[in-house]
Design a protein around this motif. Structure first.
Motif, PDB file in Angstrom:
ATOM      1  N   PHE A 205     -10.027  25.989 -26.685  1.00 25.93           N
ATOM      2  CA  PHE A 205      -8.725  26.494 -26.247  1.00 25.93           C
ATOM      3  C   PHE A 205      -8.828  27.110 -24.857  1.00 25.93           C
ATOM      4  O   PHE A 205      -7.923  26.956 -24.034  1.00 25.93           O
ATOM      5  CB  PHE A 205      -8.166  27.519 -27.230  1.00 25.93           C
ATOM      6  CG  PHE A 205      -7.509  26.918 -28.439  1.00 25.93           C
ATOM      7  CD1 PHE A 205      -6.721  25.795 -28.344  1.00 25.93           C
ATOM      8  CD2 PHE A 205      -7.663  27.493 -29.683  1.00 25.93           C
ATOM      9  CE1 PHE A 205      -6.107  25.238 -29.445  1.00 25.93           C
ATOM     10  CE2 PHE A 205      -7.051  26.955 -30.798  1.00 25.93           C
ATOM     11  CZ  PHE A 205      -6.275  25.822 -30.675  1.00 25.93           C
ATOM     12  N   GLU A 206      -9.914  27.819 -24.580  1.00 27.29           N
ATOM     13  CA  GLU A 206     -10.106  28.408 -23.253  1.00 27.29           C
ATOM     14  C   GLU A 206     -10.251  27.308 -22.198  1.00 27.29           C
ATOM     15  O   GLU A 206      -9.727  27.429 -21.100  1.00 27.29           O
ATOM     16  CB  GLU A 206     -11.342  29.310 -23.241  1.00 27.29           C
ATOM     17  CG  GLU A 206     -11.129  30.637 -23.934  1.00 27.29           C
ATOM     18  CD  GLU A 206     -10.086  31.495 -23.244  1.00 27.29           C
ATOM     19  OE1 GLU A 206     -10.065  31.543 -21.989  1.00 27.29           O
ATOM     20  OE2 GLU A 206      -9.290  32.117 -23.959  1.00 27.29           O
ATOM     21  N   ALA A 207     -10.973  26.245 -22.544  1.00 23.65           N
ATOM     22  CA  ALA A 207     -11.198  25.156 -21.589  1.00 23.65           C
ATOM     23  C   ALA A 207      -9.904  24.405 -21.275  1.00 23.65           C
ATOM     24  O   ALA A 207      -9.724  23.905 -20.165  1.00 23.65           O
ATOM     25  CB  ALA A 207     -12.244  24.188 -22.125  1.00 23.65           C
ATOM     26  N   THR A 208      -8.990  24.319 -22.241  1.00 21.88           N
ATOM     27  CA  THR A 208      -7.746  23.584 -22.040  1.00 21.88           C
ATOM     28  C   THR A 208      -6.570  24.510 -21.771  1.00 21.88           C
ATOM     29  O   THR A 208      -5.427  24.134 -21.981  1.00 21.88           O
ATOM     30  CB  THR A 208      -7.438  22.711 -23.268  1.00 21.88           C
ATOM     31  OG1 THR A 208      -7.344  23.555 -24.412  1.00 21.88           O
ATOM     32  CG2 THR A 208      -8.491  21.661 -23.472  1.00 21.88           C
ATOM     33  N   LYS A 209      -6.857  25.711 -21.321  1.00 20.35           N
ATOM     34  CA  LYS A 209      -5.795  26.705 -21.112  1.00 20.35           C
ATOM     35  C   LYS A 209      -4.820  26.276 -20.017  1.00 20.35           C
ATOM     36  O   LYS A 209      -3.608  26.341 -20.201  1.00 20.35           O
ATOM     37  CB  LYS A 209      -6.427  28.047 -20.747  1.00 20.35           C
ATOM     38  CG  LYS A 209      -5.488  29.206 -20.798  1.00 20.35           C
ATOM     39  CD  LYS A 209      -6.243  30.497 -20.622  1.00 20.35           C
ATOM     40  CE  LYS A 209      -5.383  31.652 -21.049  1.00 20.35           C
ATOM     41  NZ  LYS A 209      -6.131  32.890 -21.081  1.00 20.35           N
ATOM     42  N   ASP A 210      -5.334  25.822 -18.881  1.00 16.76           N
ATOM     43  CA  ASP A 210      -4.469  25.440 -17.773  1.00 16.76           C
ATOM     44  C   ASP A 210      -3.877  24.048 -17.959  1.00 16.76           C
ATOM     45  O   ASP A 210      -2.707  23.820 -17.691  1.00 16.76           O
ATOM     46  CB  ASP A 210      -5.248  25.476 -16.454  1.00 16.76           C
ATOM     47  CG  ASP A 210      -5.701  26.893 -16.107  1.00 16.76           C
ATOM     48  OD1 ASP A 210      -4.987  27.836 -16.484  1.00 16.76           O
ATOM     49  OD2 ASP A 210      -6.765  27.029 -15.481  1.00 16.76           O
ATOM     50  N   LYS A 211      -4.711  23.136 -18.426  1.00 19.53           N
ATOM     51  CA  LYS A 211      -4.237  21.771 -18.581  1.00 19.53           C
ATOM     52  C   LYS A 211      -5.069  21.091 -19.658  1.00 19.53           C
ATOM     53  O   LYS A 211      -6.286  21.192 -19.660  1.00 19.53           O
ATOM     54  CB  LYS A 211      -4.386  21.005 -17.262  1.00 19.53           C
ATOM     55  CG  LYS A 211      -3.785  19.632 -17.283  1.00 19.53           C
ATOM     56  CD  LYS A 211      -3.905  18.971 -15.928  1.00 19.53           C
ATOM     57  CE  LYS A 211      -3.283  17.592 -15.973  1.00 19.53           C
ATOM     58  NZ  LYS A 211      -3.418  16.921 -14.693  1.00 19.53           N
TER      59      LYS A 211
ATOM     60  N   LYS B 130      -2.611  32.046 -32.974  1.00 23.09           N
ATOM     61  CA  LYS B 130      -1.606  32.941 -32.389  1.00 23.09           C
ATOM     62  C   LYS B 130      -2.028  33.406 -31.003  1.00 23.09           C
ATOM     63  O   LYS B 130      -1.206  33.489 -30.088  1.00 23.09           O
ATOM     64  CB  LYS B 130      -1.380  34.147 -33.291  1.00 23.09           C
ATOM     65  CG  LYS B 130      -0.584  33.825 -34.522  1.00 23.09           C
ATOM     66  CD  LYS B 130      -0.433  35.057 -35.386  1.00 23.09           C
ATOM     67  CE  LYS B 130       0.205  34.714 -36.715  1.00 23.09           C
ATOM     68  NZ  LYS B 130       0.236  35.862 -37.619  1.00 23.09           N
ATOM     69  N   ALA B 131      -3.304  33.712 -30.835  1.00 20.58           N
ATOM     70  CA  ALA B 131      -3.798  34.150 -29.527  1.00 20.58           C
ATOM     71  C   ALA B 131      -3.752  33.014 -28.516  1.00 20.58           C
ATOM     72  O   ALA B 131      -3.521  33.243 -27.329  1.00 20.58           O
ATOM     73  CB  ALA B 131      -5.221  34.679 -29.664  1.00 20.58           C
TER      74      ALA B 131
END
Length: 164
Positions: free
Chosen positions: A17-23, A87-88
């Protein structure tokens, strides 16, 4: 697809999720795992006491593909951690544009209201005002065709929703 334990699954999902946060996109799949390691055979035995695992898969469509098996005893604990992680991670989603949705709904309502109003044809057939009358006749024919198309569209919707 790599099979990992529940805690590792949650940690790796958080990193994804962190890796795909922006795109990027993440696909999550849940299903009951019924595979026993043998070919599928119909049994007449009472298998109601058998406990099935829950299979949870994750992929980003590229490199990251991993899954976990969740036992029914651990399901509540897993879903609590999984739910809080989701949720986060949902904070990066775009919010719906309610203003645009409202405008489109208002436009659709105006179109329906215009279709309900009949076109009044008045004026002489010859002489002054003839062009105006011709435009009114053309608008009436166009409105009639639009009503027919709308009726066909509604009929097709009902056929799709309630097949015979």
């Amino acid at each position: 697809m790599q099979l990992v334990d529940n805690n590792t699954f949650i940690r790796r999902l958080e990193k994804l999720f962190e890796a795909t946060k922006d795109k990027g996109t993440v696909w999550l799949t849940h299903k009951r795992l019924t595979y026993d390691g043998e070919d599928a055979v119909m049994h007449n035995e009472d298998e109601s006491n058998k406990e099935y695992l829950c299979l949870v898969r994750v992929t980003d469509g590229k490199k990251a593909q991993f899954s976990t098996h969740v036992k029914s005893a651990d399901l509540m604990k897993f879903h609590a951690a999984y739910g809080s992680l989701l949720k986060a991670s949902f904070t990066t989603l775009r919010k719906r544009d309610k203003k645009r949705e409202k405008q489109r709904a208002e436009q659709a309502a105006r179109r329906k209201q215009r279709m309900a109003e009949p076109v009044v044809i008045n004026g002489p057939k010859r002489g002054n005002g003839r062009k105006k009358r011709q435009r009114q006749v053309k608008a009436a024919l166009k409105l009639e065709a639009a009503k027919e198309r709308a009726a066909k569209r509604e009929e097709m919707k009902t056929k799709v929703q309630y097949p015979a």
